[in-house]
Design an enzyme around this catalytic site. Structure first.
Site, short mmCIF file in Angstrom:
data_model
loop_
_atom_site.label_atom_id
_atom_site.label_comp_id
_atom_site.label_asym_id
_atom_site.label_seq_id
_atom_site.Cartn_x
_atom_site.Cartn_y
_atom_site.Cartn_z
N CYS A 69 -4.82 2.30 -3.63
CA CYS A 69 -3.49 2.97 -3.05
C CYS A 69 -2.40 2.11 -3.24
O CYS A 69 -1.50 2.01 -2.28
CB CYS A 69 -3.96 3.11 -1.53
SG CYS A 69 -5.23 4.46 -1.06
N LYS A 95 -10.68 -1.07 10.26
CA LYS A 95 -10.88 -2.29 9.15
C LYS A 95 -11.24 -3.37 10.17
O LYS A 95 -11.24 -4.59 9.53
CB LYS A 95 -9.57 -2.32 8.52
CG LYS A 95 -9.21 -1.34 7.61
CD LYS A 95 -8.00 -1.59 6.85
CE LYS A 95 -7.44 -0.46 6.02
NZ LYS A 95 -8.25 -0.07 5.01
N HIS A 108 0.98 -1.27 -0.07
CA HIS A 108 0.05 -0.09 0.12
C HIS A 108 0.92 1.16 0.02
O HIS A 108 1.98 1.12 0.68
CB HIS A 108 -0.64 -0.15 1.44
CG HIS A 108 -2.00 0.91 1.60
ND1 HIS A 108 -1.49 2.24 1.88
CD2 HIS A 108 -3.21 0.81 1.30
CE1 HIS A 108 -2.87 3.04 1.95
NE2 HIS A 108 -3.73 2.09 1.39
N GLN A 110 -4.38 -5.48 6.69
CA GLN A 110 -5.56 -6.44 6.11
C GLN A 110 -5.52 -7.86 6.68
O GLN A 110 -6.16 -8.77 6.41
CB GLN A 110 -5.25 -6.58 4.77
CG GLN A 110 -5.50 -5.38 3.82
CD GLN A 110 -6.83 -4.84 3.85
OE1 GLN A 110 -7.91 -5.60 4.26
NE2 GLN A 110 -7.13 -3.66 3.58
N ASP A 131 2.93 -4.87 7.86
CA ASP A 131 1.76 -3.98 7.74
C ASP A 131 0.55 -5.08 7.93
O ASP A 131 0.42 -5.95 7.02
CB ASP A 131 1.67 -3.24 6.61
CG ASP A 131 0.29 -2.61 5.95
OD1 ASP A 131 -0.50 -2.78 6.84
OD2 ASP A 131 0.38 -2.14 5.06
C1 LIG Z 1 -2.29 -3.07 3.30
C2 LIG Z 1 -2.71 -1.73 3.91
N1 LIG Z 1 -1.91 -0.93 4.39
C3 LIG Z 1 -2.11 0.11 5.01
C4 LIG Z 1 -3.33 0.74 4.90
C5 LIG Z 1 -3.75 2.13 5.26
O1 LIG Z 1 -4.78 2.09 6.24
P1 LIG Z 1 -5.10 3.39 6.73
O2 LIG Z 1 -5.79 4.02 5.83
O3 LIG Z 1 -6.40 2.95 7.88
O4 LIG Z 1 -3.94 4.15 7.42
C6 LIG Z 1 -4.45 -0.01 4.02
C7 LIG Z 1 -5.43 0.65 3.96
O5 LIG Z 1 -6.33 0.17 2.90
C8 LIG Z 1 -4.12 -1.18 3.64
O6 LIG Z 1 -4.94 -2.11 3.27
#
Ligand SMILES: Cc1ncc(COP(=O)(O)O)c(C=O)c1O
Length: 421
Positions: A378, A238, A135, A215, A212
């Site tokens: 993203c 999430k 992301h 998910q 990270d």
């Molecule tokens: C794999 C992953 N990392 C980071 C993020 C960023 O999360 P946030 O927007 O809650 O900071 C997301 C959000 O979709 C994601 O799917």
């Protein structure tokens, strides 16, 4: 302690989708005259009544600032805020509750590590290893840090199905690698990455591993000790919780040695006109009045998931994903990104239609009450690597059903019919 036992006295509950659905007021909504089918869970999940109630209860009964009052409300607010931290620590099997830092979201957690630990520990010529499926939140902070330090961002490759080339990883991670930062589960491909193996490769060269888990923590049992992780980041929104609050978990010794991220109230021990020194963990990283109400609600979300049991949550999503994959793969003109074998992926199905633009598909499905995501998710470099600028994505959670999958797949077919007219 397993996640299913971690509910701080919340007990357990049978995994029954009908009774789960009854907890989510928004699922009664009609969209464009149709029953809502919500399949955008990788972006954010819906909230059960229990989480919503924890917010109203907090503001109606408890509201006060934390860590600074002797009055009853302040003591109750502090106790609830800290209890939520304990619940999160147990949920991910953190060795110590002080290792759980409240942030705004996964993005802030990642930026915090880049701006503090990495800022203090990287030098010119060092490298940061990430995957090709990150992301933007786990790409851009590292790129910016690398520019500043004269360091390099390196990428672990994956095959056509989005499976990391773990044999080739040894050629990317080397003695100048300071941190490996990888997504546990891709928000586009659904791939579940071999974090424990990556941790081993990182640790072999003296580097750290950051996960990270945006998910993964919402969907499967995650144990920071079993993964041998050094840092792990996720967002409450999430996983049934509110927006505006997230978690950075880090190993105690690392957090202890890191400089603060922000300065202000609560994060200090003593301030003089000349200087200041820092409070103990976790407060060193929590400057200013924190997001107290949303911490309470995150605790309620953790209780909800813990009562269901994360093994059961994962099992439900695996079954639904296998069912959906079979149907989507049987459609002509549709290419599914990521592993074709449902056993290798989580409940995220991104796909490209040969003739219908994802935005047209998303709009047509919305007319039928079906919410999916369309765009670059993203993850622009990854989506572009498939020769497109956008893809459609359906993603599942605890309240989704096979009949909703049917509605989604029929919706694609109906949209094809409309566009071929
Ligand atoms: C794999 C992953 N990392 C980071 C993020 C960023 O999360 P946030 O927007 O809650 O900071 C997301 C959000 O979709 C994601 O799917």
């Amino acid at each position: 302690m397993s996640n299913s036992e971690s509910g701080s006295g919340v007990g357990s509950r049978a995994f029954d989708v009908d009774s789960i659905r009854a907890d989510f007021p928004i699922l009664n909504r009609k969209i464009n005259g149709q029953q809502l089918v919500y399949l955008d869970n990788a972006a954010t999940t819906q909230k059960p009544a229990q989480v919503i109630k924890s917010l109203t209860d907090y503001y109606e009964q408890t509201n006060a600032n934390v860590h600074r009052g002797v009055h009853t409300l302040s003591i109750e607010a502090t106790d609830g805020y800290e209890l939520a931290r304990t619940k999160v620590a147990k949920f991910i099997n953190a060795p110590r509750r002080e290792e759980v830092i409240w942030t705004r979201n996964t993005s802030e957690s990642l930026n915090l590590v880049a701006a503090t630990w990495a800022e203090a520990n990287l030098s010119e010529g060092d490298n940061i290893v990430i995957t090709m499926m990150e992301h933007h939140s786990n790409i851009v902070p590292w790129q910016q840090l690398a520019f500043k330090k004269g360091a390099e961002v390196r990428y672990l490759q994956h095959d056509d199905e989005g499976v990391i080339d773990i044999d080739g990883a040894g050629g990317v991670i080397d003695s100048r690698t300071k941190i490996v930062a990888a997504t546990h589960m891709s928000n586009v491909l659904g791939t579940i990455n071999p974090i424990a193996k990556l941790a081993e490769l990182a640790h072999d060269v003296g580097a750290l591993i950051l996960v990270d888990a945006a998910q993964s923590v919402p969907h499967m049992p995650v144990d920071v000790q079993a993964l041998d992780a050094d840092f792990l980041c996720f967002s409450a929104h999430k996983m049934l919780g509110p927006t505006g609050i997230g978690v950075l978990w880090g190993r105690y010794d690392l957090l202890e040695a890191m400089p603060p991220y922000m300065f202000g109230g609560d994060m200090i021990l003593e301030v003089t006109y000349e200087d200041a020194n820092w409070n103990d963990l976790p407060y060193k990283f929590e400057a200013g009045t924190p997001n107290i109400a949303d911490a309470f609600a995150t605790g309620a979300a953790v209780d909800y998931l813990s009562a269901l049991g994360m093994e059961n949550v994962w099992k439900h999503e695996q079954e639904l994903t296998a069912y959906a994959m079979e149907q989507v793969l049987s459609l002509d003109n549709v290419k599914v990104l990521g592993p074709q074998d449902p056993a290798l992926r989580g409940g995220v199905i991104s796909f490209i239609h040969d003739t219908i633009h994802p935005h047209d598909l998303g709009t047509a499905l919305d007319q039928q009450g079906i919410a999916i995501r369309t765009g670059h998710h993203c993850a622009m470099p990854l989506v572009r690597s498939y020769g497109v600028v956008a893809a459609a994505r359906a993603s599942f959670y605890i309240y989704n059903t096979k009949s909703e999958v049917d509605a989604f797949v029929n919706g694609i077919s109906e949209t094809e019919g409309y566009f071929s007219r």
